[in-house]
Design an enzyme around this catalytic site. Structure first.
Site, PDB file in Angstrom:
ATOM      1  N   HIS A 170       1.305  -9.732  -4.769  1.00  0.00           N
ATOM      2  CA  HIS A 170       1.810  -9.217  -3.490  1.00  0.00           C
ATOM      3  C   HIS A 170       1.562 -10.264  -2.403  1.00  0.00           C
ATOM      4  CE1 HIS A 170       2.077  -6.836   0.163  1.00  0.00           C
ATOM      5  NE2 HIS A 170       2.824  -5.998  -0.533  1.00  0.00           N
TER       6      HIS A 170
ATOM      7  N   SER B 232       9.521  -2.462   4.598  1.00  0.00           N
ATOM      8  CA  SER B 232       9.992  -1.460   5.558  1.00  0.00           C
ATOM      9  C   SER B 232      11.060  -0.521   5.003  1.00  0.00           C
ATOM     10  CB  SER B 232      10.488  -2.143   6.840  1.00  0.00           C
ATOM     11  OG  SER B 232       9.416  -2.827   7.472  1.00  0.00           O
TER      12      SER B 232
ATOM     13  N   GLU C 277      10.209  -9.102  -1.957  1.00  0.00           N
ATOM     14  CA  GLU C 277       9.656  -8.601  -0.701  1.00  0.00           C
ATOM     15  C   GLU C 277       9.626  -9.720   0.331  1.00  0.00           C
ATOM     16  OE1 GLU C 277       7.154  -4.835  -1.432  1.00  0.00           O
ATOM     17  OE2 GLU C 277       5.830  -6.550  -1.461  1.00  0.00           O
TER      18      GLU C 277
ATOM     19  N   GLY D  47       5.860  -4.192   6.556  1.00  0.00           N
ATOM     20  CA  GLY D  47       5.049  -3.547   7.585  1.00  0.00           C
ATOM     21  C   GLY D  47       5.510  -3.825   9.003  1.00  0.00           C
TER      22      GLY D  47
ATOM     23  N   LYS E  27      -1.708   0.211  -0.653  1.00  0.00           N
ATOM     24  CA  LYS E  27      -2.564  -0.809  -0.026  1.00  0.00           C
ATOM     25  C   LYS E  27      -3.987  -0.251   0.125  1.00  0.00           C
ATOM     26  CE  LYS E  27       1.555  -2.763   1.884  1.00  0.00           C
ATOM     27  NZ  LYS E  27       2.186  -3.610   2.873  1.00  0.00           N
TER      28      LYS E  27
ATOM     29  N   GLU F  95       0.453 -10.067   0.487  1.00  0.00           N
ATOM     30  CA  GLU F  95      -0.847  -9.971   1.166  1.00  0.00           C
ATOM     31  C   GLU F  95      -1.942 -10.624   0.331  1.00  0.00           C
ATOM     32  OE1 GLU F  95      -0.631  -5.765   1.887  1.00  0.00           O
ATOM     33  OE2 GLU F  95       0.953  -6.147   3.349  1.00  0.00           O
TER      34      GLU F  95
ATOM     35  N   ASN G 222       3.146   1.575  -2.848  1.00  0.00           N
ATOM     36  CA  ASN G 222       1.987   0.686  -2.757  1.00  0.00           C
ATOM     37  C   ASN G 222       1.141   1.194  -1.599  1.00  0.00           C
ATOM     38  OD1 ASN G 222       0.163  -1.369  -2.350  1.00  0.00           O
ATOM     39  ND2 ASN G 222       1.685  -2.885  -1.684  1.00  0.00           N
TER      40      ASN G 222
HETATM   41  P1  PGA Z   1       6.034  -1.681   3.825  1.00  0.00           P
HETATM   42  O1  PGA Z   1       5.268  -2.492   2.673  1.00  0.00           O
HETATM   43  O2  PGA Z   1       6.947  -0.692   3.116  1.00  0.00           O
HETATM   44  O3  PGA Z   1       4.952  -0.989   4.595  1.00  0.00           O
HETATM   45  O4  PGA Z   1       6.807  -2.671   4.631  1.00  0.00           O
HETATM   46  C1  PGA Z   1       5.907  -2.865   1.494  1.00  0.00           C
HETATM   47  C2  PGA Z   1       4.958  -3.624   0.594  1.00  0.00           C
HETATM   48  O5  PGA Z   1       4.167  -4.421   1.116  1.00  0.00           O
HETATM   49  O6  PGA Z   1       4.948  -3.457  -0.641  1.00  0.00           O
END
Ligand code: PGA
Length: 250
Positions: free
Chosen positions: A96, A214, A168, A174, A11, A98, A9
């Site tokens: 997601h 992460s 998640e 992140g 983003k 976010e 992903n």
């Molecule tokens: P990250 O994000 O691997 O940077 O923690 C995962 C995601 O949001 O899909």
């Protein structure tokens, strides 16, 4: 047997030129990786470059969101799943955290977008996961159940068979604070039990549940050793060809 899916992903990162550059370094590193399905979900504007660069490889391209109907219309800023399909996408990330946190996504819109994506022939990667305060309050299962019931359980059995779920935990996204393999497994097992209760054991056994939050080259192995963990949704570490390839080739 469930074939693992490792999805990146991106983003809101990378331009079309950077996308091209990524693929020229990435594809040779995963040429022989047939043990897992591989997907990359770049920003909308990079999809054409990604589809072109990935042509003839095993890497599927996906989007990070889609509108909840396939009929064209006056909806400024939105993109239909059918348009994504026509552009060469195979996957789309839906719900997601976010999008839930910053753009008002709800379980209801998650369900509607998932249905539209399926109608267009895309594989939706439907995200669920609890906030830190929800985990600390011991409410993880309650939150997962609410998200499952509101955002997934409304699908037909035929639709359900074509989705992927990504667990998640928001506190792991992140932050560098990955869930331990045991913590992740517990949530995955719970989600599979919800799927079994609603859609039956065979459907639940066939369901792929990805872990996200992460994921890095140095923690993927322990996660993938868990029986209910069928792959990963990778944010930050999917931006570097070497890191993402190392995760795929765990
Ligand atoms: P990250 O994000 O691997 O940077 O923690 C995962 C995601 O949001 O899909």
């Amino acid at each position: 047997m469930r074939t693992p899916l490792i999805a990146g992903n991106w983003k809101m990162y990378k331009t079309p030129a950077e996308t091209k550059e990524f693929f020229s370094r990435f594809l040779p590193l995963v040429e022989k990786s047939t043990h897992a399905d591989i997907a990359i979900c770049p920003p909308f504007v990079d999809i054409a470059a990604a589809v072109e660069a990935a042509a003839g490889s095993r890497v599927g391209i996906g989007a990070q969101n889609c509108y909840w109907q396939n009929k064209e219309g006056a909806f400024t800023g939105e993109v239909t799943p059918a348009m994504l399909k026509a552009a060469g996408c195979a996957y789309v990330i839906i719900g997601h955290s976010e999008r839930r946190q910053y753009f008002g996504e709800t379980d209801e819109t998650v369900l509607r977008r998932t249905r539209a994506a399926l109608e267009a022939g895309l594989t939706p990667i439907v995200c669920v996961g609890e906030l830190l305060e929800e985990r600390e309050a011991g409410r993880t299962n309650e939150v997962l159940q609410r998200q499952f019931e509101g955002g997934i359980a409304g699908l037909s059995a035929e639709e359900f068979a074509r989705i992927v779920i990504a667990y998640e935990p928001v506190w792991a996204i992140g932050t560098g604070k990955v869930a331990t393999p045991e913590t992740a497994e517990e949530a995955h097992k719970f989600l599979r039990s919800l799927a079994a209760a609603k859609f039956g054991k065979a459907a639940a056994d066939a369901l792929r549940i990805l872990y996200g939050g992460s994921v890095k080259p140095d923690n993927i192995r322990g996660l993938m050793a868990q029986p209910d963990l069928d792959g990963a949704l990778v944010g930050g570490a999917s931006l570097k060809p070497e890191d993402f390839a190392a995760i795929i080739n765990f």
